[in-house]
Scaffold this active site. Structure first.
Site, mmCIF file in Angstrom:
data_model
loop_
_atom_site.group_PDB
_atom_site.id
_atom_site.type_symbol
_atom_site.label_atom_id
_atom_site.label_comp_id
_atom_site.label_asym_id
_atom_site.label_seq_id
_atom_site.Cartn_x
_atom_site.Cartn_y
_atom_site.Cartn_z
ATOM 1 N N GLU A 171 4.824 -47.845 -20.975
ATOM 2 C CA GLU A 171 4.349 -48.559 -19.790
ATOM 3 C C GLU A 171 2.853 -48.871 -19.802
ATOM 4 O OE1 GLU A 171 5.490 -46.665 -16.155
ATOM 5 O OE2 GLU A 171 7.610 -46.690 -16.628
ATOM 6 N N GLU A 369 13.992 -45.209 -19.227
ATOM 7 C CA GLU A 369 13.816 -44.390 -18.019
ATOM 8 C C GLU A 369 14.547 -45.062 -16.877
ATOM 9 O OE1 GLU A 369 9.792 -43.465 -16.719
ATOM 10 O OE2 GLU A 369 9.195 -42.978 -18.761
HETATM 11 C C1 PNW Z 1 7.012 -44.035 -14.801
HETATM 12 N N1 PNW Z 1 4.188 -47.492 -10.038
HETATM 13 O O1 PNW Z 1 5.857 -44.104 -14.040
HETATM 14 C C2 PNW Z 1 6.606 -43.101 -15.928
HETATM 15 O O2 PNW Z 1 6.907 -43.532 -17.213
HETATM 16 C C3 PNW Z 1 6.989 -41.675 -15.699
HETATM 17 O O3 PNW Z 1 6.063 -40.852 -16.342
HETATM 18 C C4 PNW Z 1 7.123 -41.399 -14.210
HETATM 19 O O4 PNW Z 1 7.307 -40.065 -13.916
HETATM 20 C C5 PNW Z 1 8.277 -42.256 -13.710
HETATM 21 O O5 PNW Z 1 8.063 -43.625 -14.008
HETATM 22 C C6 PNW Z 1 8.532 -42.126 -12.217
HETATM 23 O O6 PNW Z 1 7.446 -42.626 -11.495
HETATM 24 C C7 PNW Z 1 5.525 -44.986 -13.060
HETATM 25 O O7 PNW Z 1 3.541 -46.974 -9.125
HETATM 26 C C8 PNW Z 1 4.656 -44.507 -12.086
HETATM 27 O O8 PNW Z 1 4.495 -48.695 -10.080
HETATM 28 C C9 PNW Z 1 4.209 -45.330 -11.094
HETATM 29 C C10 PNW Z 1 4.639 -46.650 -11.091
HETATM 30 C C11 PNW Z 1 5.486 -47.140 -12.056
HETATM 31 C C12 PNW Z 1 5.940 -46.285 -13.052
#
Ligand code: PNW
Length: 459
Positions: A171, A369
């Site tokens: 990401e 994921e």
């Molecule tokens: C992903 N947003 O994170 C990550 O790859 C993981 O480490 C995380 O725990 C999981 O999704 C759940 O959040 C994100 O705010 C964190 O848009 C925040 C965002 C998107 C993805």
């Protein structure tokens, strides 16, 4: 239909060769910060207020000290593959000399997986940049791709013979826009132009990492992106939808497909940057073929030209994350939601897969994921997380719908193996299929773990 029937019906749709796995990331689970160098997330967590509940790297899930127990849990789940990330400051503290104890930790992890017939899927970068590299400008340093290449070279030398599948990055959109454009994540810079430039430099590092992985002839190198479907709630919201889709989805796929930075994106961001840092040779390096693409999908993004009365508190759905979006629009996610405020809408997973296979044709796709944070209740030592079970049943089915419609989808990984540090949200948001007791670190299988186990073991 009862849940058992739904699980049985879903099981019939999953081909034997379809990969089922679970995922984690280093900083979120490992603990043992004394055994490694410092990362930007340690620095970020040290500032009061940055992480909601004040959580720091230790003990997290104390995974470094509980490796054998966690490997046994993975074996018990019966999954085909485990997606984990390497902590850069654990194997190369300070981006200096390699650490033999750090390298050995992942050797034990990889060997432990192979001994249990579980395929190791390694992510090189899941957000824990060594603090010393941030001091040099981090993902804005014009040589950052060379630093990343050195790190990936160390990984390939040590693990290249045993890892089944490699991702350079997890990401990069989050690193660039939550970390550099805004202050939501480490390092918390908060400069919109830095979001756009770091997005590009992250991809130059991806290209340099791919070259190293190809030189070492490792098995299946690729990258993981967080992609989604951006929906306009009315025709007038189309310009906002288009711009968000550009930054969230198209930018990354355009670079990977060799289309460069689009005219539309350059025009839409011209007040923020002139993109003069883009280099033709680097663009070709970024566009070298990948063996697979991972998609992390959680929720759609909806935009509207009017207030909808369902104004969101969805984490990460904020126009500041999309520099240059025309003004006058609203984020408009709907109920039902998870604890992150993220709308639950499985059809957008199907459409995201279809859209991605059109934008980057010919590349095998994985959902790397997917999952949800819910308000779990521990009662008599059990957690009946029916909302998470429903989420998984609906989303795995939605992924298979895309496969039925011709998408080359090869596998699905649940996020996450266990409750862990949800970044700036701390420990309060729980995504695990295993509960982790914060006091004694006991792991308890939730009903969602039993569902994944049932699907994994009965194919
Ligand atoms: C992903 N947003 O994170 C990550 O790859 C993981 O480490 C995380 O725990 C999981 O999704 C759940 O959040 C994100 O705010 C964190 O848009 C925040 C965002 C998107 C993805």
């Amino acid at each position: 239909m009862s849940e058992d029937t739904r699980a049985t019906e879903l099981l019939k749709r999953i081909p034997r060769e379809f990969t089922l796995g679970v995922a984690t990331a280093s900083w979120q689970i490992e603990g043992d910060s004394q055994g490694r160098g410092s990362s930007i997330w340690d620095d970020f967590a040290a500032v009061p207020g940055n992480i909601k509940d004040g959580t720091k790297a230790d003990p997290a899930c104390d995974h470094v000290n509980r490796l054998e127990e966690d490997l046994d849990i993975l074996a018990d789940l019966g999954v085909d593959a485990y997606r984990f990330s390497v902590s850069w400051p654990r194997v190369m503290p300070g981006h200096q000399a390699p650490s033999s104890s750090g390298i050995d930790f992942y050797n034990r992890l990889i060997d432990g997986l192979l001994a249990r017939d579980i395929k190791p899927v390694l992510t090189a970068y899941h957000w824990d940049l060594p603090s010393e590299l941030e001091a040099k400008g981090g993902w804005l340093n014009q040589d950052i791709h060379n630093y990343f290449a050195e790190y990936v070279d160390l990984l390939a030398k040590n693990y290249g013979d045993r890892v089944d599948r490699w991702a350079t990055f997890n990401e990069p959109w989050v690193s660039a826009y939550l970390g550099y454009a805004t202050k939501m994540h480490a390092p918390g810079l908060g400069v919109p132009a830095a979001g756009l430039e770091s997005a590009y430099r992250l991809m130059t590092a991806h290209g340099a990492g791919m070259t190293v992985l190809r030189d070492h002839k490792v098995s299946s190198p690729g990258i993981v992106l967080n992609l989604t479907t951006v929906i306009s709630e009315d025709q007038a919201a189309e310009p906002a939808r288009e711009h968000i889709d550009s930054l969230q989805n198209k930018f990354w796929l355009d670079l990977l497909a060799g289309r460069g930075v689009s005219e539309a994106l350059m025009a839409g961001t011209q007040d923020i940057t002139d993109w003069s840092f883009v280099d033709q040779d680097q663009l070709s390096s970024i566009a070298q073929p990948i063996d697979w693409l991972g998609i992390n999908y959680y929720t759609p993004i909806r935009v509207s030209s009017q207030a909808t009365g369902q104004e969101p508190s969805a984490q990460g759905q904020d126009f500041s994350l999309y520099p240059g979006t025309p003004t006058g629009f609203q984020m408009a996610s709907r109920d039902p939601r998870t604890e992150m405020g993220w709308e639950i809408y499985a059809p957008a997973m199907t459409s995201t897969l279809l859209q991605t296979s059109e934008r980057l044709p010919g590349v095998p796709l994985y959902i790397t994921e997917n999952g949800g944070a819910f308000d779990d209740q521990l009662v008599n030592g059990e957690i009946h997380d029916q909302d998470r079970v429903d989420y998984y049943l609906n989303h795995i089915a939605a992924a298979l719908d895309a496969k039925d419609q011709g998408v080359d989808l090869r596998g699905y990984f649940a996020w996450s193996l266990m409750d862990n540090i949800e970044w700036a949200e701390g420990l309060e948001k729980r995504f695990g299929i295993y509960y982790v007791d914060p006091t004694d670190q006991e792991r308890i299988a939730k009903d969602s773990a039993k569902l994944i186990q049932y699907l994994a073991k009965n194919r």
